[in-house]
Design a protein around this motif. Sequence first.
Motif, PDB file in Angstrom:
ATOM      1  N   GLN A 466       0.837  -1.206   0.000  1.00 14.86           N
ATOM      2  CA  GLN A 466       0.000   0.000   0.000  1.00 14.86           C
ATOM      3  C   GLN A 466       0.870   1.253   0.000  1.00 14.86           C
ATOM      4  O   GLN A 466       0.575   2.231  -0.709  1.00 14.86           O
ATOM      5  CB  GLN A 466      -0.908   0.003   1.233  1.00 14.86           C
ATOM      6  N   LYS A 469       2.485   1.778  -3.466  1.00 14.87           N
ATOM      7  CA  LYS A 469       1.518   2.214  -4.473  1.00 14.87           C
ATOM      8  C   LYS A 469       1.098   3.666  -4.278  1.00 14.87           C
ATOM      9  O   LYS A 469       0.864   4.393  -5.251  1.00 14.87           O
ATOM     10  CB  LYS A 469       0.290   1.311  -4.434  1.00 14.87           C
ATOM     11  N   SER A 470       0.984   4.089  -3.000  1.00 12.06           N
ATOM     12  CA  SER A 470       0.405   5.404  -2.710  1.00 12.06           C
ATOM     13  C   SER A 470       1.435   6.530  -2.683  1.00 12.06           C
ATOM     14  O   SER A 470       1.143   7.652  -3.084  1.00 12.06           O
ATOM     15  CB  SER A 470      -0.333   5.362  -1.364  1.00 12.06           C
ATOM     16  N   ALA A 495       3.651  -5.588  -7.388  1.00 12.79           N
ATOM     17  CA  ALA A 495       2.883  -4.409  -6.976  1.00 12.79           C
ATOM     18  C   ALA A 495       3.452  -3.114  -7.542  1.00 12.79           C
ATOM     19  O   ALA A 495       2.710  -2.151  -7.763  1.00 12.79           O
ATOM     20  CB  ALA A 495       2.824  -4.327  -5.454  1.00 12.79           C
ATOM     21  N   ILE A 496       4.742  -3.087  -7.807  1.00 18.74           N
ATOM     22  CA  ILE A 496       5.358  -1.828  -8.256  1.00 18.74           C
ATOM     23  C   ILE A 496       5.910  -1.927  -9.678  1.00 18.74           C
ATOM     24  O   ILE A 496       6.702  -1.079 -10.091  1.00 18.74           O
ATOM     25  CB  ILE A 496       6.483  -1.405  -7.278  1.00 18.74           C
ATOM     26  N   LYS A 499       5.587   1.164 -11.672  1.00 22.26           N
ATOM     27  CA  LYS A 499       6.281   2.360 -11.201  1.00 22.26           C
ATOM     28  C   LYS A 499       7.737   2.285 -11.664  1.00 22.26           C
ATOM     29  O   LYS A 499       8.608   1.816 -10.945  1.00 22.26           O
ATOM     30  CB  LYS A 499       6.212   2.455  -9.668  1.00 22.26           C
TER      31      LYS A 499
END
Length: 506
Positions: A466, A469-470, A495-496, A499
């Motif tokens: 989290q 991501k944020s 998850a990243i 990015k």
Amino acid sequence: MYFVISLSYVKTRTKDTRNNKSKEHILCLDEMLSSRKLALVIGNNSYEVGKKLNCCLNDALDIGNVLEKFDFQVTVGVDLPYVKMVQKVLQFQRQVQKNDLLLIFYSGHGAQWEDQHYLIGIDNKCLSDDFEMYPHYAISIQSTLESMMKRQPCTIILLLDCCRNNLNLEDQVSNTKNVSQENVTDVNLTSMKSIPNTLIVFACGSNEVTLENSKNARNSLFTYHLLKHIIEPNLNVEEVMSRVCHGIYEDTNGQSCSYRLSSLRTSNVFFHTSSKDMPLYVPLPSCHENKKLEEEIEKCNFQSIVDLDHWNLTDNDMEIVVAQAIIKKQCRRLYLQNNNITSYGALRIAVALENNITLNTLNLNNNHLSDVGVRYLAEKISSSQSILQYLDLGSNEITDLGVQHIIEIIKRTRTLTFLGLACNDIGNQGMQLLINVILQENSQIEELCVNGNRLIDDLCVDPIVQMLKSNRSLRRFRIHNCNLSKKFKRKLRRAIRWKFFLSVHA
């Protein structure tokens, strides 16, 4: 200058079955195992008004060092304004539980006003302008004692090494050699109201002002002798204080000696009874010197880099580092990794950072700061206009408790972009605290290193995902060599994956 010692003792009776006689056993401090030992140590040097003091910070640090060897949990504050002093006292008082053993040490300016004794913060200008401000802007010793006693501690040790000169009479009073009795009326140290089972020790008698001199160019005369005798085994408290008094009398050629007021119900009260497991502390014979260190710092350019990696530096060396590197050279980058700096060295650095506007890089990796040292740094950095950008506290025995102080640095230091916490003892709780502050404060941190903290495991993966991501500022996140499973490492990478500017080392 004066010291107040309040000690209680514990009695147990054992039955001698052979002669039916009762034997009374007086327990010394080391045998009071059921009591916690808490200590508050405060030293103030840098006053707004009046002569700056030279020994108070050293006195506080050295007394704290000895108390830690007696197994006290020591809290230290230095160069505190009035409000900070009140907060520190209240914070300490809230920790007190029934039957705790308490010790409070204060070194700095103090004064008597209308039969009350006060401790003075460094922001003392209003007191010099108006005597009647004392009850409102200084800490009453008597009230502090009475307030502490309401928490029902078994013992209070209150050591007060107060001012050498009275601020209100500075133009009249320089030292006891040329002070008339009428000039010292307002600064005489009259007897405080006694509390049952206490020993009150003043470093000078009534109608005397203590001299600001030092035998070792480091400590006040009283503190020097206290440090010398407090570590002697098998001396009760009265014997320790008698030796301190005699030492002062000898060193001042009979001009001064300490004054005691006792309400102890027994003379069998000891600081400790054996030196077997007690690492002795010996006062430094002179100011600490390290010529090679001074020469190395002197080679450095003004407002540039001071690199002292692997110099085997100790807490005493931090006096030189602060004076020469931080203050004189006003270095922008200070590298102190791979040395032997503990919490007391951290405190000296922290004091120098409070008003520093040049240092942007501080590397303390692989020392022994512990949670206590981190707290000292956090208190000073958080309360200042710090421009710190790079802070490495890796390999410093920091736990989740220390992270609670580190998050205050993150909140208040808006320039911080690198935070190194690798190879400590941080667990899931500490990691969660870091995640929360980064999410809530929208932190500016670009690189966060928590690798090598083996107590961080899979339970933290979802909150970490989290955060990644944020958060928009983080560019590099190191969490390898923790206790994450391969499954959850893959989850982090997935998850990243979108990015492209973020690098995760798991």
